[in-house]
Structures are given as C-alpha cells and as structure tokens.
Design a protein around this motif. Structure first.
Motif, PDB file in Angstrom:
ATOM      1  N   MET A   1       0.829  -1.325   0.059  1.00  7.40           N
ATOM      2  CA  MET A   1      -0.136  -0.205   0.057  1.00  7.40           C
ATOM      3  C   MET A   1       0.792   1.301  -0.038  1.00  7.40           C
ATOM      4  SD  MET A   1      -3.103   1.047   2.357  1.00  7.40           S
ATOM      5  CE  MET A   1      -3.104   2.798   2.802  1.00  7.40           C
ATOM      6  N   ARG A   2       2.041   1.175   0.638  1.00 10.24           N
ATOM      7  CA  ARG A   2       2.771   2.495   0.699  1.00 10.24           C
ATOM      8  C   ARG A   2       3.379   2.909  -0.553  1.00 10.24           C
ATOM      9  NH1 ARG A   2       7.860   3.249   4.573  1.00 10.24           N
ATOM     10  NH2 ARG A   2       8.246   5.294   3.887  1.00 10.24           N
ATOM     11  N   LYS A   3       3.648   2.046  -1.508  1.00 11.96           N
ATOM     12  CA  LYS A   3       4.055   2.330  -2.966  1.00 11.96           C
ATOM     13  C   LYS A   3       2.948   2.992  -3.643  1.00 11.96           C
ATOM     14  CE  LYS A   3       7.694   0.586  -5.631  1.00 11.96           C
ATOM     15  NZ  LYS A   3       8.929   1.123  -5.098  1.00 11.96           N
ATOM     16  N   ASN A   4       1.829   2.661  -3.561  1.00  8.40           N
ATOM     17  CA  ASN A   4       0.639   3.103  -4.368  1.00  8.40           C
ATOM     18  C   ASN A   4       0.284   4.385  -3.706  1.00  8.40           C
ATOM     19  OD1 ASN A   4      -1.609   3.022  -6.191  1.00  8.40           O
ATOM     20  ND2 ASN A   4      -3.012   1.887  -4.579  1.00  8.40           N
ATOM     21  N   TYR A   5       0.299   4.667  -2.321  1.00 12.69           N
ATOM     22  CA  TYR A   5       0.134   5.801  -2.037  1.00 12.69           C
ATOM     23  C   TYR A   5       1.160   6.882  -2.357  1.00 12.69           C
ATOM     24  CZ  TYR A   5      -0.079   9.652   1.473  1.00 12.69           C
ATOM     25  OH  TYR A   5      -0.071  10.747   2.238  1.00 12.69           O
ATOM     26  N   LEU A   9       0.703  10.372  -4.491  1.00  9.13           N
ATOM     27  CA  LEU A   9       1.042  11.614  -3.708  1.00  9.13           C
ATOM     28  C   LEU A   9       1.946  12.357  -4.773  1.00  9.13           C
ATOM     29  CD1 LEU A   9       1.230  13.583  -1.356  1.00  9.13           C
ATOM     30  CD2 LEU A   9       3.303  12.217  -0.495  1.00  9.13           C
ATOM     31  N   VAL A  10       3.014  11.709  -5.555  1.00  8.53           N
ATOM     32  CA  VAL A  10       3.809  12.492  -6.316  1.00  8.53           C
ATOM     33  C   VAL A  10       2.989  12.811  -7.478  1.00  8.53           C
ATOM     34  CG1 VAL A  10       5.744  11.847  -8.133  1.00  8.53           C
ATOM     35  CG2 VAL A  10       5.901  10.858  -5.716  1.00  8.53           C
ATOM     36  N   LYS A  11       1.974  11.957  -8.112  1.00 11.47           N
ATOM     37  CA  LYS A  11       1.161  12.655  -9.151  1.00 11.47           C
ATOM     38  C   LYS A  11       0.463  13.739  -8.813  1.00 11.47           C
ATOM     39  CE  LYS A  11      -2.029  10.878 -12.631  1.00 11.47           C
ATOM     40  NZ  LYS A  11      -2.115  12.342 -13.201  1.00 11.47           N
ATOM     41  N   TYR A  12       0.030  13.868  -7.697  1.00 11.97           N
ATOM     42  CA  TYR A  12      -0.675  14.946  -7.222  1.00 11.97           C
ATOM     43  C   TYR A  12      -0.122  16.023  -6.920  1.00 11.97           C
ATOM     44  CZ  TYR A  12      -3.916  17.565  -4.115  1.00 11.97           C
ATOM     45  OH  TYR A  12      -4.854  18.475  -3.538  1.00 11.97           O
ATOM     46  N   LYS A  14       2.638  17.062  -8.500  1.00 13.85           N
ATOM     47  CA  LYS A  14       3.121  17.467  -9.713  1.00 13.85           C
ATOM     48  C   LYS A  14       1.854  18.093 -10.513  1.00 13.85           C
ATOM     49  CE  LYS A  14       6.939  14.303 -11.037  1.00 13.85           C
ATOM     50  NZ  LYS A  14       7.186  13.534 -11.981  1.00 13.85           N
ATOM     51  N   ASP A  15       0.807  17.577 -10.375  1.00 13.20           N
ATOM     52  CA  ASP A  15      -0.285  18.094 -11.520  1.00 13.20           C
ATOM     53  C   ASP A  15      -1.011  19.332 -10.730  1.00 13.20           C
ATOM     54  OD1 ASP A  15       0.021  15.922 -13.137  1.00 13.20           O
ATOM     55  OD2 ASP A  15      -1.684  14.753 -12.350  1.00 13.20           O
ATOM     56  N   VAL A  16      -1.183  19.422  -9.181  1.00 14.05           N
ATOM     57  CA  VAL A  16      -1.903  20.386  -8.506  1.00 14.05           C
ATOM     58  C   VAL A  16      -0.979  21.769  -8.558  1.00 14.05           C
ATOM     59  CG1 VAL A  16      -3.100  21.134  -6.481  1.00 14.05           C
ATOM     60  CG2 VAL A  16      -3.765  18.848  -7.695  1.00 14.05           C
ATOM     61  N   TYR A  17       0.121  21.252  -7.676  1.00 10.41           N
ATOM     62  CA  TYR A  17       1.181  22.181  -7.031  1.00 10.41           C
ATOM     63  C   TYR A  17       2.388  22.837  -8.100  1.00 10.41           C
ATOM     64  CZ  TYR A  17      -1.189  21.483  -2.780  1.00 10.41           C
ATOM     65  OH  TYR A  17      -2.169  21.270  -1.822  1.00 10.41           O
ATOM     66  N   HIS A  18       2.543  21.875  -9.343  1.00 14.03           N
ATOM     67  CA  HIS A  18       3.530  22.250 -10.271  1.00 14.03           C
ATOM     68  C   HIS A  18       4.690  22.350  -9.592  1.00 14.03           C
ATOM     69  CE1 HIS A  18       0.152  22.825 -13.266  1.00 14.03           C
ATOM     70  NE2 HIS A  18      -0.411  23.662 -12.134  1.00 14.03           N
ATOM     71  N   GLN A  69      10.633   8.494  -9.713  1.00 16.13           N
ATOM     72  CA  GLN A  69       9.840   9.044 -10.679  1.00 16.13           C
ATOM     73  C   GLN A  69       9.708  10.552 -10.323  1.00 16.13           C
ATOM     74  OE1 GLN A  69       8.686   7.146  -7.558  1.00 16.13           O
ATOM     75  NE2 GLN A  69       6.809   6.492  -8.508  1.00 16.13           N
ATOM     76  N   LEU A  70      10.381  11.126  -9.456  1.00 15.72           N
ATOM     77  CA  LEU A  70      10.339  12.615  -9.384  1.00 15.72           C
ATOM     78  C   LEU A  70      11.358  12.932 -10.214  1.00 15.72           C
ATOM     79  CD1 LEU A  70      10.411  12.921  -5.334  1.00 15.72           C
ATOM     80  CD2 LEU A  70       8.585  12.971  -6.957  1.00 15.72           C
ATOM     81  N   PHE A  71      12.439  12.332 -10.722  1.00 19.33           N
ATOM     82  CA  PHE A  71      13.504  12.889 -11.563  1.00 19.33           C
ATOM     83  C   PHE A  71      13.783  12.133 -12.766  1.00 19.33           C
ATOM     84  CE2 PHE A  71      14.684  13.561  -6.882  1.00 19.33           C
ATOM     85  CZ  PHE A  71      14.867  14.978  -7.052  1.00 19.33           C
TER      86      PHE A  71
END
Length: 89
Positions: A1-5, A9-12, A14-18, A69-71
């Motif tokens: 579950m931690r990995k999915n969360y 979180l990373v996608k959110y 990137k998408d919302v806060y740029h 996935q962040l870089f």
C-alpha cells in the motif's frame, strides 16, 4: 500500500502544485554545486510528507530508488549521509 500511496502523492504534487517549476526556481549560495537546490530539497520534502522518522530511513529510500519518478532518468540523487551534502556553518 505504501508504494501505491507514494505514487499517487507524487502525481498529485506534480499536477496540482506544479512542484517541478517551483523547485527549478530555487537557488542558494553554493558555488559550483554538485546537485541543484531542488534535487536536495525534494527528497526531504517528500520524506516529511510521508512522515519518515529519520534521515537514515530517507537515505535508505533514496538508495532503493523510491524517488526515481520524481527526477528524469539517469539523475543521481544526493545522499543524506553527510558525505554528499555539506551545510555551510
């Protein structure tokens, strides 16, 4: 579950806060830094959001490539062990 969360979180972020644009604008007073300011701050910020209890655990996550996935591919992340990141006192 931690990995999915973590992926959600990373996608959110990137998408919302740029987040990438904001981190690219950051700078500090280092001369010829090995890592950009954003590369240093982002793992610590995500560690804070995930409630990682210590820098040792954060360092282990970096070594296990949990921040890949962040870089962009091939980007080397700083280690938290003190040999890579030195703070000016």
């Amino acid at each position: 579950m931690r990995k999915n969360y973590f992926e959600k979180l990373v996608k959110y972020m990137k998408d919302v806060y740029h987040l990438e644009r904001g981190l690219n604008k950051l700078s500090d007073g280092r001369v010829n830094p090995t890592y950009s300011t954003g590369q240093v701050i982002l793992p610590v910020l995500v560690g804070f959001l995930l409630r990682i209890k210590s820098f040792n655990e954060l360092n282990l996550m970096i070594k296990n490539h949990e921040f890949r996935q962040l870089f962009p591919r091939g980007t080397k992340l700083p280690q938290v062990d003190g040999s890579e990141i030195r703070l000016k006192s």
